[in-house]
Design an enzyme around this catalytic site. Structure first.
Site, short mmCIF file in Angstrom:
data_model
loop_
_atom_site.label_atom_id
_atom_site.label_comp_id
_atom_site.label_asym_id
_atom_site.label_seq_id
_atom_site.Cartn_x
_atom_site.Cartn_y
_atom_site.Cartn_z
N TYR A 33 3.47 -4.14 -7.12
CA TYR A 33 3.03 -4.35 -8.50
C TYR A 33 2.07 -3.27 -8.94
CZ TYR A 33 -1.55 -6.32 -7.06
OH TYR A 33 -2.81 -6.51 -6.56
N ARG A 52 1.48 5.99 -8.22
CA ARG A 52 1.12 5.00 -7.19
C ARG A 52 2.25 3.98 -7.02
NH1 ARG A 52 -4.37 1.63 -7.79
NH2 ARG A 52 -3.17 0.58 -9.41
N ARG A 99 18.93 -16.30 2.45
CA ARG A 99 17.59 -15.90 2.92
C ARG A 99 17.72 -15.23 4.28
NH1 ARG A 99 13.67 -17.51 6.40
NH2 ARG A 99 11.54 -16.92 5.81
N HIS A 101 15.66 -11.98 6.63
CA HIS A 101 14.57 -10.99 6.63
C HIS A 101 15.09 -9.58 6.37
CE1 HIS A 101 12.39 -14.34 8.31
NE2 HIS A 101 11.27 -13.65 8.34
N LYS A 144 0.61 -1.27 -2.89
CA LYS A 144 0.16 -2.35 -3.77
C LYS A 144 1.20 -3.47 -3.73
CE LYS A 144 -2.33 -2.80 -8.19
NZ LYS A 144 -3.51 -3.48 -7.69
N GLU A 176 -13.05 -1.92 1.33
CA GLU A 176 -13.02 -2.11 -0.13
C GLU A 176 -13.27 -3.57 -0.43
OE1 GLU A 176 -9.14 -1.32 -1.86
OE2 GLU A 176 -8.10 -2.17 -0.13
N LEU A 200 -6.54 0.49 -1.03
CA LEU A 200 -5.65 0.82 -2.13
C LEU A 200 -6.25 2.05 -2.85
CD1 LEU A 200 -3.15 -0.39 -3.74
CD2 LEU A 200 -4.86 -0.87 -5.46
#
Ligand code: PDD
Length: 279
Positions: A33, A52, A99, A101, A144, A176, A200
């Protein structure tokens, strides 16, 4: 929130924007995101956010080649020039029939964006309390990722202790915040941890370092030991939605004089002036 959100090529009312429960974002947190501020309808540092984003996409091996202009065209209809807002953009590895992995053979990413108002954050001028906690996150914090369980548990632990942010400690040094980068003023010099996989690479962080460099504010990128943080005259946390937030109390002890310090005043002024110069 603006009336319409963007989902896979369409603008829809929020209540009509739906994705499958088989979306890998829902099942695995398999996505990335961005949070991009827009002041008076202008996206702030869009190119940097897209660089980014592309690094995050490459980091999770999810190919998606939209140009900066493509993203700009997607976001623009949701912006309102009378407000300060932010775009929340999320890209997941999309729907898969089963589903599993392992990556599906056919990948159609889910692309979702919404726009919300940036409400002034009182802590930016008054300061916040913070608490130090063990950095329990994974080893690819430069991505992110939407998979934010550790971050939300850490932020909630801080809130439970009547603090606004958790400052994360790894092997005796600070990395951070749970949702922010970290700065400290140590012996009169502004210090922030160097970019690596443990943090980040914040866009606000970059802007602050640029402003420091061009305005003769002494700074360096360096490791900050927990003891150095505790002895710092100023501590700040930074992010796109809250900007530069002074930490005035750390683990129950006043930072400096227990109020936003002089270096914060200088750099906050520089940032506010810089933002105005762009609109
Ligand atoms: N978070 N570090 C972490 C872990 C973050 O989640 C964020 C921002 C930052 C600061 O990055 P930037 O200056 O580019 O906003 C650093 C956003 C705001 C969020 O998750 O909502």
């Amino acid at each position: 929130m603006s009336d319409k959100v963007y989902l896979n090529g369409e603008y829809l009312p929020l209540s009509e924007a739906k994705v499958s429960v088989l979306d890998r974002g829902f099942l695995f947190g398999d996505g990335v995101y961005e949070v991009i501020p827009a002041y008076a309808g202008r996206l702030f540092r869009l190119e940097d956010h897209i660089v980014r984003l592309n690094n995050s996409l490459a980091g999770i091996r999810l190919p998606l080649s939209y140009s900066v202009a493509d993203w700009q065209a997607i976001f623009q209809p949701m912006l309102d020039s009378s407000k300060d807002q932010y775009i929340y953009l999320q890209v997941t590895r999309g729907y898969a029939a089963k589903r599993d992995h392992g990556f599906p053979e056919q990948i159609v990413p889910t692309v979702f964006a919404m726009c919300s108002e940036i409400k002034p954050f009182a802590g930016r001028v008054n300061g916040i309390k913070a608490v130090t906690l063990d950095d329990t996150r994974w080893q690819m914090c430069n991505i992110k990722a939407i998979t934010l369980l550790a971050n939300i548990l850490l932020r909630q632990e801080a809130l439970d202790q009547d603090c606004g942010e958790a400052l994360l400690v790894k092997d005796g040094y600070v990395t951070e915040g749970a949702a922010s980068n970290l700065f400290a003023v140590i012996d009169g010099v502004l210090v922030t941890p160097a970019k690596n996989h443990e943090i980040l690479p914040g866009i606000t962080r970059d802007v602050i370092l640029e402003l420091a460099a061009t305005n003769n504010v002494a700074y360096r990128e360096d490791v900050i030991a927990l003891e150095q943080l505790k002895a710092a005259s100023e501590v700040w946390v930074t992010s796109s939605t809250r900007e530069i937030v002074p930490v005035i109390e750390l683990d129950g002890v006043a930072v400096g004089e227990g109020k936003p310090g002089p270096v914060w005043h200088t750099v906050d002024n520089l940032l506010q002036t810089y933002k105005k110069s762009l609109s």
